[in-house]
Design a protein around this motif. Structure first.
Motif, PDB file in Angstrom:
ATOM      1  N   VAL A   1       0.870  -1.173   0.000  1.00 13.02           N
ATOM      2  CA  VAL A   1       0.000   0.000   0.000  1.00 13.02           C
ATOM      3  C   VAL A   1       0.909   1.225   0.000  1.00 13.02           C
ATOM      4  O   VAL A   1       1.641   1.461   0.958  1.00 13.02           O
ATOM      5  CB  VAL A   1      -0.923   0.011   1.229  1.00 13.02           C
ATOM      6  N   VAL A   2       0.895   1.955  -1.098  1.00 14.94           N
ATOM      7  CA  VAL A   2       1.763   3.125  -1.248  1.00 14.94           C
ATOM      8  C   VAL A   2       0.988   4.353  -0.781  1.00 14.94           C
ATOM      9  O   VAL A   2      -0.029   4.715  -1.375  1.00 14.94           O
ATOM     10  CB  VAL A   2       2.192   3.302  -2.716  1.00 14.94           C
ATOM     11  N   LEU A   3       1.450   4.966   0.299  1.00 11.40           N
ATOM     12  CA  LEU A   3       0.801   6.179   0.803  1.00 11.40           C
ATOM     13  C   LEU A   3       1.413   7.364   0.084  1.00 11.40           C
ATOM     14  O   LEU A   3       2.530   7.782   0.381  1.00 11.40           O
ATOM     15  CB  LEU A   3       1.015   6.306   2.305  1.00 11.40           C
ATOM     16  N   CYS A   4       0.684   7.882  -0.894  1.00 14.46           N
ATOM     17  CA  CYS A   4       1.199   9.001  -1.672  1.00 14.46           C
ATOM     18  C   CYS A   4       0.622  10.317  -1.162  1.00 14.46           C
ATOM     19  O   CYS A   4       1.298  11.327  -1.121  1.00 14.46           O
ATOM     20  CB  CYS A   4       0.869   8.785  -3.143  1.00 14.46           C
ATOM     21  N   GLY A   5      -0.643  10.308  -0.797  1.00 17.62           N
ATOM     22  CA  GLY A   5      -1.269  11.534  -0.327  1.00 17.62           C
ATOM     23  C   GLY A   5      -2.609  11.227   0.298  1.00 17.62           C
ATOM     24  O   GLY A   5      -2.976  10.064   0.480  1.00 17.62           O
ATOM     25  N   GLY A   6      -3.332  12.294   0.633  1.00 23.04           N
ATOM     26  CA  GLY A   6      -4.618  12.109   1.285  1.00 23.04           C
ATOM     27  C   GLY A   6      -5.527  13.296   0.996  1.00 23.04           C
ATOM     28  O   GLY A   6      -5.884  14.049   1.899  1.00 23.04           O
ATOM     29  N   ILE A   7      -5.904  13.442  -0.279  1.00 24.63           N
ATOM     30  CA  ILE A   7      -6.670  14.625  -0.692  1.00 24.63           C
ATOM     31  C   ILE A   7      -7.949  14.779   0.119  1.00 24.63           C
ATOM     32  O   ILE A   7      -8.415  15.897   0.343  1.00 24.63           O
ATOM     33  CB  ILE A   7      -6.953  14.580  -2.216  1.00 24.63           C
ATOM     34  N   SER A   8      -8.508  13.671   0.608  1.00 23.61           N
ATOM     35  CA  SER A   8      -9.741  13.771   1.401  1.00 23.61           C
ATOM     36  C   SER A   8      -9.472  14.416   2.760  1.00 23.61           C
ATOM     37  O   SER A   8     -10.393  14.821   3.456  1.00 23.61           O
ATOM     38  CB  SER A   8     -10.356  12.384   1.612  1.00 23.61           C
ATOM     39  N   ARG A   9      -8.205  14.491   3.152  1.00 23.76           N
ATOM     40  CA  ARG A   9      -7.857  14.995   4.474  1.00 23.76           C
ATOM     41  C   ARG A   9      -7.505  16.472   4.480  1.00 23.76           C
ATOM     42  O   ARG A   9      -7.629  17.133   5.516  1.00 23.76           O
ATOM     43  CB  ARG A   9      -6.626  14.258   5.016  1.00 23.76           C
ATOM     44  N   TYR A  10      -7.022  16.973   3.338  1.00 23.59           N
ATOM     45  CA  TYR A  10      -6.314  18.254   3.371  1.00 23.59           C
ATOM     46  C   TYR A  10      -7.213  19.435   3.716  1.00 23.59           C
ATOM     47  O   TYR A  10      -6.713  20.483   4.112  1.00 23.59           O
ATOM     48  CB  TYR A  10      -5.588  18.505   2.058  1.00 23.59           C
ATOM     49  N   ASN A  11      -8.504  19.287   3.541  1.00 20.88           N
ATOM     50  CA  ASN A  11      -9.392  20.393   3.879  1.00 20.88           C
ATOM     51  C   ASN A  11     -10.003  20.259   5.264  1.00 20.88           C
ATOM     52  O   ASN A  11     -10.802  21.095   5.671  1.00 20.88           O
ATOM     53  CB  ASN A  11     -10.508  20.520   2.838  1.00 20.88           C
ATOM     54  N   GLU A  12      -9.637  19.206   5.987  1.00 23.73           N
ATOM     55  CA  GLU A  12     -10.207  18.996   7.313  1.00 23.73           C
ATOM     56  C   GLU A  12      -9.341  19.700   8.352  1.00 23.73           C
ATOM     57  O   GLU A  12      -8.144  19.885   8.167  1.00 23.73           O
ATOM     58  CB  GLU A  12     -10.264  17.501   7.626  1.00 23.73           C
TER      59      GLU A  12
ATOM     60  N   ARG B   1      -0.293 -10.126   5.543  1.00 23.81           N
ATOM     61  CA  ARG B   1       1.179  -9.980   5.547  1.00 23.81           C
ATOM     62  C   ARG B   1       1.574  -8.860   4.598  1.00 23.81           C
ATOM     63  O   ARG B   1       2.414  -9.035   3.687  1.00 23.81           O
ATOM     64  CB  ARG B   1       1.911 -11.217   5.041  1.00 23.81           C
ATOM     65  N   ALA B   2       0.976  -7.720   4.762  1.00 18.03           N
ATOM     66  CA  ALA B   2       1.118  -6.644   3.790  1.00 18.03           C
ATOM     67  C   ALA B   2       1.813  -5.441   4.412  1.00 18.03           C
ATOM     68  O   ALA B   2       2.025  -5.379   5.623  1.00 18.03           O
ATOM     69  CB  ALA B   2      -0.241  -6.254   3.247  1.00 18.03           C
ATOM     70  N   ARG B   3       2.121  -4.489   3.574  1.00 20.46           N
ATOM     71  CA  ARG B   3       2.970  -3.369   3.949  1.00 20.46           C
ATOM     72  C   ARG B   3       2.317  -2.080   3.492  1.00 20.46           C
ATOM     73  O   ARG B   3       1.731  -2.024   2.418  1.00 20.46           O
ATOM     74  CB  ARG B   3       4.302  -3.592   3.233  1.00 20.46           C
ATOM     75  N   MET B   4       2.399  -1.049   4.313  1.00 17.46           N
ATOM     76  CA  MET B   4       1.886   0.271   3.958  1.00 17.46           C
ATOM     77  C   MET B   4       3.040   1.235   4.156  1.00 17.46           C
ATOM     78  O   MET B   4       3.649   1.252   5.223  1.00 17.46           O
ATOM     79  CB  MET B   4       0.712   0.606   4.878  1.00 17.46           C
ATOM     80  N   GLU B   5       3.357   1.999   3.131  1.00 18.19           N
ATOM     81  CA  GLU B   5       4.603   2.776   3.191  1.00 18.19           C
ATOM     82  C   GLU B   5       4.413   4.162   2.598  1.00 18.19           C
ATOM     83  O   GLU B   5       3.793   4.320   1.542  1.00 18.19           O
ATOM     84  CB  GLU B   5       5.697   2.009   2.443  1.00 18.19           C
ATOM     85  N   GLY B   6       4.949   5.150   3.270  1.00 23.51           N
ATOM     86  CA  GLY B   6       4.913   6.512   2.767  1.00 23.51           C
ATOM     87  C   GLY B   6       6.244   6.927   2.180  1.00 23.51           C
ATOM     88  O   GLY B   6       7.258   6.276   2.406  1.00 23.51           O
ATOM     89  N   PHE B   7       6.214   8.000   1.429  1.00 23.10           N
ATOM     90  CA  PHE B   7       7.466   8.506   0.842  1.00 23.10           C
ATOM     91  C   PHE B   7       7.302   9.978   0.517  1.00 23.10           C
ATOM     92  O   PHE B   7       6.194  10.492   0.435  1.00 23.10           O
ATOM     93  CB  PHE B   7       7.843   7.711  -0.413  1.00 23.10           C
ATOM     94  N   ILE B   8       8.432  10.636   0.352  1.00 19.97           N
ATOM     95  CA  ILE B   8       8.474  12.053  -0.021  1.00 19.97           C
ATOM     96  C   ILE B   8       9.372  12.144  -1.245  1.00 19.97           C
ATOM     97  O   ILE B   8      10.530  11.714  -1.209  1.00 19.97           O
ATOM     98  CB  ILE B   8       9.077  12.893   1.134  1.00 19.97           C
ATOM     99  N   VAL B   9       8.841  12.677  -2.309  1.00 19.63           N
ATOM    100  CA  VAL B   9       9.554  12.572  -3.588  1.00 19.63           C
ATOM    101  C   VAL B   9      10.905  13.285  -3.569  1.00 19.63           C
ATOM    102  O   VAL B   9      11.846  12.840  -4.238  1.00 19.63           O
ATOM    103  CB  VAL B   9       8.660  13.055  -4.752  1.00 19.63           C
ATOM    104  N   ILE B  10      11.030  14.364  -2.788  1.00 17.90           N
ATOM    105  CA  ILE B  10      12.307  15.088  -2.831  1.00 17.90           C
ATOM    106  C   ILE B  10      13.465  14.252  -2.301  1.00 17.90           C
ATOM    107  O   ILE B  10      14.620  14.539  -2.596  1.00 17.90           O
ATOM    108  CB  ILE B  10      12.243  16.440  -2.073  1.00 17.90           C
TER     109      ILE B  10
END
Lengths: 333, 333
Positions: A239-250, A267-276
């Motif tokens: 699960v690639v955590l790229c963003g959360g557009i549903s969150r940004y206005n809350e 047995r799965a993985r959820m991971e975030g990243f920052i492109v810079i």
């Protein structure tokens, strides 16, 4: 041409971005020093991440200060040059901000590659295209035959991310709002299926399109969509955590993904990243993206608003799903 | 000795496990066939995962059926043998279930290693020890100098997981309930610090013990504790989802980790696993664990209830934090 219009950050957004968060300012035309170029900005790219910079709620970039020229990347033409690497007339991309003219020493400038339109470059070679590349290829790592789910699939990042998975041989399912966006994903971008989140019955639609579960879930949305994806992951899913557009206005505290425990069962993985973080590898990504743009294998679409004064509205539109593909503002021709 | 007492699954738990979920049954003593051994069970190991088997809510093992002998691993003595690999008197570990005697063809039996006590084996070499090994070493991958946070740290899995991180050269901070457990972690197991979650001010305690953030968070608890850990992860942290003891007694929908978005800001990863996936590598893990038990580098503690009829209570105690280290029942001497 003696005035340089700029949008300054006037207030940090509370809730949705408002026009009054920006101040239109008539600055002086910058003068260039030795080794510098003067760039007339033609296109400015908009990204949801900008809201985090305005709010100073992220710490992976220096926070914006009130009164700063709004930060952002664009494409412009060199109209005065004291730098042989960028002669007059060169089309260049860089972090010019929300202004009509910018001076630059050239170190952060990239010349528009041959055979690529300015709009395509601002879209696929811009920060959202790079985000799609590293998120999908480095973290999602789709394999041929796998099922990849992309939320916010008709946005700039999602539409490139989905196509990259498709080019890797995966079956790609997108989630987007409305029939037009969904048709675009399937008819033009090679998605195997698309789910219109405005049409209801998301769970049933996803089960039908991904009966064996989702191997890679590239999430741009968060909230209920993230939960839906987590409920449907396959064994060893990424699960690639790229963003959360549903969150940004809350503004208040937000719920977390109640189905996170499925990461254990599957047995799965959820991971975030920052492109810079991948800056050193931007040339590798750009080279791949340019090749596939030139070959026509990577499709792209831009939603372009005309006129410098449209910049605040163009940014706001990102949060209401107004755009298909990349949101741009044409500042000058 | 003609009766074989057994606990059968009488009802699937709704909410906390109750005595009435089990039925004490007097079965017949099993007779052994060619190549089999008869084992008298001496110790039975308890694990929180058992609740999921009883509820049939997990799908990584075949669901238990009502009327089945309660599933579980134990240690026993071969009292009758038609198998030269396991002569009479051999101490063996296997999945005997909650009963006093079990027949076995030997394929799933492991002989108690020399120099290891039955209690230590049921603890560190049992399923919780293996879970700690693969979760910490394969998913958490702590490096020397990193800070590792373990929740449920005084439990069977947490106490081994924390020590494995300590043996890898990491600074280990545990979260446990009560001063006695916390003192044990620091004074006996080499933890750098321990947070008593019953004493309040968890956030302040964690900030003080992990001022540079948490590189590996091994979570056995879920809920608020998972959120606390996620709030304090360092860049590139690995959050190992091992379990969620705070969840197992709940029936309605449960909240997810509201701080999950920090996985993006911190470019971090949250990953689940199921220990039985590593079955082929159990010998590697056991060999490491046996070596470090023999050398005295791995400490262990067992909470032992005496008497076969204590089995249901021993399982229930796991969910109220009644145990320090591994929860065992001594069925016979």
């Amino acid at each position: 041409m003696s005035v340089n219009r700029q949008f300054l950050l006037q207030a940090r957004p509370e809730g949705p971005i408002k026009h009054s968060d920006f101040k239109l300012f008539e600055g002086a035309l910058p003068e260039i020093n030795e080794g510098e170029v003067l760039v007339q900005v033609l296109l400015v790219a908009l990204e949801p991440a900008m809201k985090g910079w305005m709010e100073a709620r992220v710490d992976y970039v220096a926070p914006m200060q009130i009164g700063d020229v709004m930060r952002g990347r664009g494409l412009g033409r060199v109209i005065e040059s004291d730098n042989t690497a960028f002669p007059e007339g060169t089309l260049v991309m860089g972090g010019f901000g929300w202004q009509e003219y910018a001076a630059s020493r050239g170190v952060d400038l990239t010349i528009l590659p041959e055979g690529i339109t300015p709009e395509a470059a601002m879209n696929v070679l811009g920060i959202t295209g790079l985000t799609a590349y590293f998120g999908m290829m480095d973290i999602g790592k789709p394999e041929a035959g796998e099922t990849v789910l992309v939320s916010g699939a008709a946005g700039a990042t999602g539409s490139v991310a989905g196509q990259l998975a498709h080019l890797s041989g995966a079956r790609v399912v997108g989630i987007a709002g409305g029939r037009v966006k969904c048709d675009w994903l399937v008819d033009d971008l090679g998605f195997a299926g698309a789910i219109d989140y405005k049409a209801g019955e998301l769970a049933e639609q996803l089960k039908a399109l991904a009966p064996d579960g989702v191997n890679v879930f590239f999430d741009n949305v968060g909230g209920d969509i993230l939960d839906l994806g987590l409920e449907n992951i396959a064994d060893r899913a990424r699960v690639v955590l790229c963003g959360g557009i549903s969150r940004y206005n809350e503004t208040g505290p937000l719920a977390g993904p109640k189905n996170y425990f499925n990461l254990i069962y599957r047995r799965a993985r959820m991971e975030g990243f920052i492109v810079i973080d991948y800056a050193k590898r931007f040339p590798e990504a750009s080279s791949y993206l340019v090749d596939h743009l030139r070959s026509g294998e990577l499709k792209h679409h831009e939603t372009v608003l005309d006129g410098f004064e449209q910049l605040p509205q163009a940014l706001m539109d990102l949060f209401t799903g107004g755009n298909i593909g990349k949101q741009l503002v044409r500042v000058a021709d």
